[in-house]
Design an enzyme around this catalytic site. Structure first.
Site, mmCIF file in Angstrom:
data_model
loop_
_atom_site.group_PDB
_atom_site.id
_atom_site.type_symbol
_atom_site.label_atom_id
_atom_site.label_comp_id
_atom_site.label_asym_id
_atom_site.label_seq_id
_atom_site.Cartn_x
_atom_site.Cartn_y
_atom_site.Cartn_z
ATOM 1 N N ASP A 43 82.056 24.585 99.686
ATOM 2 C CA ASP A 43 81.005 24.159 101.066
ATOM 3 C C ASP A 43 80.050 22.950 100.375
ATOM 4 O OD1 ASP A 43 79.084 26.007 100.133
ATOM 5 O OD2 ASP A 43 78.176 26.494 102.563
ATOM 6 N N SER A 44 79.705 23.016 99.727
ATOM 7 C CA SER A 44 79.329 21.802 98.710
ATOM 8 C C SER A 44 79.995 20.704 99.102
ATOM 9 C CB SER A 44 79.107 22.054 96.804
ATOM 10 O OG SER A 44 80.585 22.276 96.287
ATOM 11 N N ASP A 82 84.873 28.682 101.066
ATOM 12 C CA ASP A 82 84.017 28.776 101.442
ATOM 13 C C ASP A 82 84.143 28.980 103.591
ATOM 14 O OD1 ASP A 82 82.002 29.689 100.276
ATOM 15 O OD2 ASP A 82 81.340 28.008 100.114
ATOM 16 N N LYS A 111 84.975 33.216 101.335
ATOM 17 C CA LYS A 111 83.956 33.490 100.093
ATOM 18 C C LYS A 111 82.912 33.695 101.341
ATOM 19 C CE LYS A 111 81.637 29.859 97.187
ATOM 20 N NZ LYS A 111 80.152 30.035 98.047
ATOM 21 N N GLU A 113 78.861 34.438 101.496
ATOM 22 C CA GLU A 113 77.075 34.346 100.955
ATOM 23 C C GLU A 113 76.159 35.160 102.022
ATOM 24 O OE1 GLU A 113 74.820 29.848 101.078
ATOM 25 O OE2 GLU A 113 76.956 29.045 100.290
ATOM 26 N N GLU A 178 74.840 32.971 91.689
ATOM 27 C CA GLU A 178 74.342 32.016 92.203
ATOM 28 C C GLU A 178 72.890 31.498 91.483
ATOM 29 O OE1 GLU A 178 75.685 28.529 94.793
ATOM 30 O OE2 GLU A 178 74.346 27.177 93.721
#
Ligand code: KIV
Length: 264
Positions: A43-44, A82, A111, A113, A178
């Site tokens: 999602d960056s 993500d 993924k 978070e 991270e």
């Protein structure tokens, strides 16, 4: 070249470093696919491609669009997508959204978070047949709540070690750590049976991931300490576009070799 599977990644944990890179489109994914082990549609992309200051505003639909494009070019690497902010905040919502992403994009894993509080969600997804990479440590989706992008493991080392263990027990198949103090990331990796991929978390994780536009020098807004730039992409692009503009303005381009002509 054989397709990388979850079994390949577990086998690599003991023997060799795992290489992961982000990709947001088919063009670049095709260039990376047979070189790296894992590709992350991160999602960056909301920051580097979308021009936003955070990842939080990315929609599920936008993520699916990019992941489908990447998937078309990925034949070898293990593909992780993500889950955007807010898409997995309850078991029911996570099942609905993750199944949609898994079916529409054809990815190998998703993924999420989040730490130990996501354990029931990870278990439900695993039971539904979806492999999950859990993302712990610095979690950009929580940056607003945490007052910025803060290095982790200084005052919360034990909590991170607990997160890693609880998520593994809940059924996570991989961990991403991270922005975490290197000694803490090392301990997480040593205590875990899962492949642990690090970013900004030192050299001792099982593998490394970088954001492609950072490591190729295209993203110029800021450069985190942990990024190594392997190409000066932005300067190379600027030089070429300047040359193109110069040649159009001077009439040097297009020349006769770039014209269509009647034959015979
Ligand atoms: O969104 C992303 O690119 C990430 C990084 C940690 C690689 O999650």
């Amino acid at each position: 070249m054989d397709k990388i599977t979850i079994n390949t990644l577990f086998a690599k944990k003991a023997n060799e470093k795992i290489v992961m890179l982000t990709a947001y489109d088919a063009l670049f994914a095709r260039l990376f696919d047979d070189i790296v082990d894992m590709i992350l549609v991160g999602d960056s992309l909301n920051m580097s491609f979308g021009g936003n200051d955070e990842t939080i505003s990315l929609s599920l639909e936008a993520m699916i669009y990019h992941a489908c494009a990447v998937k078309k070019a990925v034949k070898h690497a293990y593909l992780v997508v993500d889950m955007p902010f807010g898409s997995c905040v309850s078991v029911d919502l996570a099942l609905k959204n993750a199944i949609k992403v898994y079916q529409k994009t054809g990815c190998d894993a998703i993924k999420i978070e989040g730490g130990a509080e996501f354990a029931p969600i990870i278990t439900a997804l695993n039971n539904a047949g979806i492999s999950v990479m859990s993302h712990i440590g610095l979690k950009p989706q929580y940056s607003r709540q945490m007052g910025g992008f803060k290095v982790q493991g200084i005052n919360n080392a034990q909590a991170l070690l607990d997160d890693a263990k609880i998520l593994e027990d809940a059924g996570a198949k991989m961990l991403l750590v991270e922005g975490t103090i290197a000694q803490v990331a090392t301990q997480i990796t040593q205590n875990s049976n899962l492949p642990v991929i690090g970013i900004g978390s030192g050299a001792n994780t099982d593998g490394q991931v970088l954001v492609w536009s950072d490591m190729l020098g295209f993203f110029e807004n800021f450069k985190p300490k942990f990024v190594k730039q392997f190409l000066n992409g932005a300067d190379l692009v600027r030089q070429s576009v300047n040359e193109y503009a110069k040649q159009v303005r001077s009439g040097e381009f297009p020349s006769s070799q770039h014209e269509y002509k009647f034959q015979g």
